[in-house]
Design an enzyme around this catalytic site. Sequence first.
Site, short mmCIF file in Angstrom:
data_model
loop_
_atom_site.label_atom_id
_atom_site.label_comp_id
_atom_site.label_asym_id
_atom_site.label_seq_id
_atom_site.Cartn_x
_atom_site.Cartn_y
_atom_site.Cartn_z
N SER A 1 6.80 -7.61 -0.29
CA SER A 1 6.67 -6.17 -0.15
C SER A 1 5.64 -5.82 0.93
O SER A 1 5.79 -6.24 2.08
CB SER A 1 6.31 -5.56 -1.51
OG SER A 1 6.46 -4.16 -1.50
N ASP B 1 17.38 -3.54 -4.82
CA ASP B 1 15.98 -3.16 -4.62
C ASP B 1 15.85 -1.64 -4.48
O ASP B 1 16.44 -1.04 -3.58
CB ASP B 1 15.42 -3.86 -3.38
CG ASP B 1 13.91 -3.87 -3.31
OD1 ASP B 1 13.29 -2.89 -3.75
OD2 ASP B 1 13.34 -4.86 -2.81
N HIS C 1 13.41 -5.36 -6.69
CA HIS C 1 12.21 -5.66 -5.92
C HIS C 1 11.49 -6.89 -6.47
O HIS C 1 10.89 -7.65 -5.71
CB HIS C 1 11.29 -4.44 -5.95
CG HIS C 1 10.27 -4.41 -4.87
ND1 HIS C 1 10.59 -4.53 -3.53
CD2 HIS C 1 8.92 -4.26 -4.91
CE1 HIS C 1 9.49 -4.45 -2.81
NE2 HIS C 1 8.46 -4.30 -3.61
#
Length: 272
Positions: A98, A222, A250
């Site tokens: 991320s 995601d 995610h």
Amino acid sequence: MGFKVTVESGVGLFVHDIGPEDGKPILFIHGWPLNHGCFEYQYNQLPKAGYRCIGLDLRGFGQSDKPWYGYTYDQLADDLRVVIDTLDLNDVTLLGHSMGGAIAIRYMARHQGHRISQLALVAAAAPSFTQGPDYPFGMTKEEVDALIWQTYKDRPALLAEFADLFFEKPISPPFKQWFIGLGLAATGYSTAYTAVSLRDEALWDDLASIHVPTGIFHGEQDKVCPFEFGEILHAMIYGSTFYPYEDSGHGLFYCDQDAFNADLSTFIEQNR
């Protein structure tokens, strides 16, 4: 074992170092708003395969010092350089999840991939976390502003809501509380200031600086960093390898942990 490495202005960064000392090093960079502990399910398994797993808490998060300043991608990338040099790491697989993926990309550009032999981008918040002209993917800047506002008003509620977005597959209530606890180990201001970096910084120009084998690992479901992010990175990073996860979001390194760990090991071994 855990210890601190001192970087700019005496800031101490917590490092978790587990696995054989002579093992192939993997440096894990967590995303917003967590800490190195989110990779617990990699630390449990990868050292068995001979990997040295090094988890870093970014400044402001986890057990690292929490200064008032220094939450730009440039500073966070500079912090990585000091950790890598202090530990005298070589032949490193740099893994960023991320926001950690965005920081890893900035490191590759700003420090010319110093001591990095492979790059693993996991649900990376790149090339831009927010929408822009001809780029309709990700959050709007106004949506990130709302996250920042909630950080200052009710951070526990923000983290609980973020956990629901983070995982596509079911998680237990105790696991959700553990996840929230990772976020609460940060300060509110570091959580907010890194969200500003997510909102405002972009990495389009950095991608051309990546000249090492790159694996792109991304969940098709995601809801934080849309799957299109991974597709764009794969198209723009020459020779990259794409690992899509059909049923994951995610948090693919947890929800598809066995497949992810196997794919990561395969990627590293095929590119040594």
